[in-house]
Scaffold this motif. Sequence first.
Motif, PDB file in Angstrom:
ATOM      1  N   ARG A   1     -19.089 -32.796  69.110  1.00  0.00           N
ATOM      2  CA  ARG A   1     -18.535 -34.139  69.291  1.00  0.00           C
ATOM      3  C   ARG A   1     -17.206 -34.128  70.037  1.00  0.00           C
ATOM      4  NH1 ARG A   1     -17.561 -36.605  64.076  1.00  0.00           N
ATOM      5  NH2 ARG A   1     -18.959 -35.067  63.234  1.00  0.00           N
ATOM      6  N   VAL A   2     -16.392 -33.103  69.785  1.00  0.00           N
ATOM      7  CA  VAL A   2     -15.080 -33.043  70.435  1.00  0.00           C
ATOM      8  C   VAL A   2     -15.087 -32.146  71.667  1.00  0.00           C
ATOM      9  CG1 VAL A   2     -13.844 -33.605  68.310  1.00  0.00           C
ATOM     10  CG2 VAL A   2     -14.163 -31.198  68.961  1.00  0.00           C
ATOM     11  N   ASP A   3     -16.265 -31.701  72.068  1.00  0.00           N
ATOM     12  CA  ASP A   3     -16.427 -30.867  73.263  1.00  0.00           C
ATOM     13  C   ASP A   3     -15.653 -29.558  73.147  1.00  0.00           C
ATOM     14  OD1 ASP A   3     -17.634 -30.409  75.724  1.00  0.00           O
ATOM     15  OD2 ASP A   3     -15.912 -31.157  76.841  1.00  0.00           O
ATOM     16  N   ALA A   4     -15.765 -28.922  71.978  1.00  0.00           N
ATOM     17  CA  ALA A   4     -15.134 -27.615  71.766  1.00  0.00           C
ATOM     18  C   ALA A   4     -15.941 -26.546  72.497  1.00  0.00           C
ATOM     19  CB  ALA A   4     -15.055 -27.316  70.268  1.00  0.00           C
ATOM     20  N   SER A   5     -15.409 -25.361  72.560  1.00  0.00           N
ATOM     21  CA  SER A   5     -16.010 -24.259  73.313  1.00  0.00           C
ATOM     22  C   SER A   5     -17.443 -23.956  72.859  1.00  0.00           C
ATOM     23  CB  SER A   5     -15.169 -22.994  73.142  1.00  0.00           C
ATOM     24  OG  SER A   5     -15.848 -21.880  73.668  1.00  0.00           O
ATOM     25  N   PRO A   6     -18.414 -24.126  73.756  1.00  0.00           N
ATOM     26  CA  PRO A   6     -19.787 -23.793  73.382  1.00  0.00           C
ATOM     27  C   PRO A   6     -19.983 -22.293  73.170  1.00  0.00           C
ATOM     28  CG  PRO A   6     -19.684 -24.487  75.684  1.00  0.00           C
ATOM     29  CD  PRO A   6     -18.317 -24.688  75.091  1.00  0.00           C
ATOM     30  N   ILE A   7     -19.190 -21.477  73.842  1.00  0.00           N
ATOM     31  CA  ILE A   7     -19.293 -20.031  73.658  1.00  0.00           C
ATOM     32  C   ILE A   7     -18.804 -19.638  72.269  1.00  0.00           C
ATOM     33  CG2 ILE A   7     -18.454 -17.786  74.461  1.00  0.00           C
ATOM     34  CD1 ILE A   7     -18.427 -19.068  77.301  1.00  0.00           C
ATOM     35  N   ALA A   8     -17.652 -20.183  71.864  1.00  0.00           N
ATOM     36  CA  ALA A   8     -17.142 -19.895  70.521  1.00  0.00           C
ATOM     37  C   ALA A   8     -18.122 -20.375  69.458  1.00  0.00           C
ATOM     38  CB  ALA A   8     -15.774 -20.533  70.315  1.00  0.00           C
ATOM     39  N   LEU A   9     -18.743 -21.516  69.686  1.00  0.00           N
ATOM     40  CA  LEU A   9     -19.717 -22.040  68.739  1.00  0.00           C
ATOM     41  C   LEU A   9     -20.939 -21.122  68.655  1.00  0.00           C
ATOM     42  CD1 LEU A   9     -20.648 -24.172  66.765  1.00  0.00           C
ATOM     43  CD2 LEU A   9     -21.457 -25.523  68.715  1.00  0.00           C
ATOM     44  N   ALA A  10     -21.415 -20.659  69.795  1.00  0.00           N
ATOM     45  CA  ALA A  10     -22.562 -19.747  69.807  1.00  0.00           C
ATOM     46  C   ALA A  10     -22.249 -18.458  69.061  1.00  0.00           C
ATOM     47  CB  ALA A  10     -22.981 -19.449  71.246  1.00  0.00           C
ATOM     48  N   VAL A  11     -21.040 -17.947  69.249  1.00  0.00           N
ATOM     49  CA  VAL A  11     -20.629 -16.722  68.551  1.00  0.00           C
ATOM     50  C   VAL A  11     -20.540 -16.981  67.044  1.00  0.00           C
ATOM     51  CG1 VAL A  11     -18.723 -15.090  68.234  1.00  0.00           C
ATOM     52  CG2 VAL A  11     -19.462 -15.717  70.543  1.00  0.00           C
ATOM     53  N   LEU A  12     -19.975 -18.098  66.666  1.00  0.00           N
ATOM     54  CA  LEU A  12     -19.808 -18.421  65.247  1.00  0.00           C
ATOM     55  C   LEU A  12     -21.144 -18.445  64.509  1.00  0.00           C
ATOM     56  CD1 LEU A  12     -17.974 -19.356  62.872  1.00  0.00           C
ATOM     57  CD2 LEU A  12     -18.464 -21.701  63.624  1.00  0.00           C
ATOM     58  N   VAL A  13     -22.144 -19.018  65.114  1.00  0.00           N
ATOM     59  CA  VAL A  13     -23.428 -19.182  64.411  1.00  0.00           C
ATOM     60  C   VAL A  13     -24.379 -18.005  64.597  1.00  0.00           C
ATOM     61  CG1 VAL A  13     -23.250 -21.696  64.488  1.00  0.00           C
ATOM     62  CG2 VAL A  13     -24.512 -20.491  66.291  1.00  0.00           C
ATOM     63  N   ASP A  14     -23.980 -16.998  65.366  1.00  0.00           N
ATOM     64  CA  ASP A  14     -24.838 -15.847  65.625  1.00  0.00           C
ATOM     65  C   ASP A  14     -24.641 -14.775  64.547  1.00  0.00           C
ATOM     66  OD1 ASP A  14     -26.224 -13.633  66.543  1.00  0.00           O
ATOM     67  OD2 ASP A  14     -25.373 -13.699  68.566  1.00  0.00           O
ATOM     68  N   PRO A  15     -25.612 -14.599  63.663  1.00  0.00           N
ATOM     69  CA  PRO A  15     -25.455 -13.626  62.575  1.00  0.00           C
ATOM     70  C   PRO A  15     -25.446 -12.169  63.048  1.00  0.00           C
ATOM     71  CG  PRO A  15     -27.659 -14.563  62.539  1.00  0.00           C
ATOM     72  CD  PRO A  15     -26.886 -15.306  63.600  1.00  0.00           C
ATOM     73  N   THR A  16     -25.794 -11.921  64.302  1.00  0.00           N
ATOM     74  CA  THR A  16     -25.770 -10.541  64.807  1.00  0.00           C
ATOM     75  C   THR A  16     -24.384 -10.129  65.300  1.00  0.00           C
ATOM     76  OG1 THR A  16     -26.429 -11.143  67.073  1.00  0.00           O
ATOM     77  CG2 THR A  16     -28.200 -10.692  65.492  1.00  0.00           C
ATOM     78  N   GLU A  17     -23.493 -11.092  65.459  1.00  0.00           N
ATOM     79  CA  GLU A  17     -22.116 -10.779  65.863  1.00  0.00           C
ATOM     80  C   GLU A  17     -21.352 -10.200  64.670  1.00  0.00           C
ATOM     81  OE1 GLU A  17     -20.671 -10.821  68.746  1.00  0.00           O
ATOM     82  OE2 GLU A  17     -22.042 -12.005  69.959  1.00  0.00           O
ATOM     83  N   PRO A  18     -20.404  -9.282  64.925  1.00  0.00           N
ATOM     84  CA  PRO A  18     -19.581  -8.757  63.818  1.00  0.00           C
ATOM     85  C   PRO A  18     -18.794  -9.882  63.129  1.00  0.00           C
ATOM     86  CG  PRO A  18     -19.290  -7.451  65.821  1.00  0.00           C
ATOM     87  CD  PRO A  18     -20.086  -8.663  66.204  1.00  0.00           C
ATOM     88  N   ALA A  19     -18.583  -9.722  61.837  1.00  0.00           N
ATOM     89  CA  ALA A  19     -17.897 -10.750  61.048  1.00  0.00           C
ATOM     90  C   ALA A  19     -16.541 -11.114  61.635  1.00  0.00           C
ATOM     91  CB  ALA A  19     -17.749 -10.292  59.602  1.00  0.00           C
ATOM     92  N   VAL A  20     -15.764 -10.132  62.049  1.00  0.00           N
ATOM     93  CA  VAL A  20     -14.427 -10.421  62.565  1.00  0.00           C
ATOM     94  C   VAL A  20     -14.492 -11.253  63.848  1.00  0.00           C
ATOM     95  CG1 VAL A  20     -14.160  -8.273  63.897  1.00  0.00           C
ATOM     96  CG2 VAL A  20     -12.132  -9.441  63.004  1.00  0.00           C
ATOM     97  N   VAL A  21     -15.495 -11.029  64.653  1.00  0.00           N
ATOM     98  CA  VAL A  21     -15.658 -11.801  65.894  1.00  0.00           C
ATOM     99  C   VAL A  21     -16.036 -13.244  65.564  1.00  0.00           C
ATOM    100  CG1 VAL A  21     -16.998 -11.978  68.037  1.00  0.00           C
ATOM    101  CG2 VAL A  21     -16.272  -9.737  67.199  1.00  0.00           C
ATOM    102  N   ARG A  22     -16.906 -13.403  64.587  1.00  0.00           N
ATOM    103  CA  ARG A  22     -17.302 -14.754  64.164  1.00  0.00           C
ATOM    104  C   ARG A  22     -16.117 -15.495  63.543  1.00  0.00           C
ATOM    105  NH1 ARG A  22     -22.318 -14.367  60.483  1.00  0.00           N
ATOM    106  NH2 ARG A  22     -22.574 -16.546  61.055  1.00  0.00           N
ATOM    107  N   GLU A  23     -15.290 -14.790  62.785  1.00  0.00           N
ATOM    108  CA  GLU A  23     -14.105 -15.418  62.190  1.00  0.00           C
ATOM    109  C   GLU A  23     -13.121 -15.852  63.266  1.00  0.00           C
ATOM    110  OE1 GLU A  23     -12.822 -12.507  59.349  1.00  0.00           O
ATOM    111  OE2 GLU A  23     -14.569 -12.856  58.078  1.00  0.00           O
ATOM    112  N   ARG A  24     -12.967 -15.050  64.303  1.00  0.00           N
ATOM    113  CA  ARG A  24     -12.084 -15.437  65.415  1.00  0.00           C
ATOM    114  C   ARG A  24     -12.647 -16.653  66.149  1.00  0.00           C
ATOM    115  NH1 ARG A  24     -10.803  -9.385  67.555  1.00  0.00           N
ATOM    116  NH2 ARG A  24      -9.341  -8.849  65.902  1.00  0.00           N
TER     117      ARG A  24
END
Length: 88
Positions: free
Chosen positions: A39-62
């Motif tokens: 809704r606020v046009d935040a980073s689609p890349i950061a969003l993709a990383v956040l919801v990707d369970p294969t990414e390391p936890a620290v990367v998702r937290e960032r």
Amino acid sequence: METTRTLPLLDRFAGAIEAHGIEAVPAELFIAIADVARRVDASPIALAVLVDPTEPAVVRERAFQKLSIQIVGRSAVVAVADRTLLPA
């Protein structure tokens, strides 16, 4: 306004990370964060990383940190913009 609805959501998400780690955050919180981020046009890349369970936890937290900053900063702009559309 927008900010008052998003801050408790961000707090709940951060609290879930702190209590149990990002792997244990409930799906409904991910869905809610994704909706607000879009809704606020935040980073689609950061969003993709956040919801990707294969990414390391620290990367998702960032990614959550980046999205949180964008959501808070842009929610105020959205709230002000919404106000200007109200009838005088």
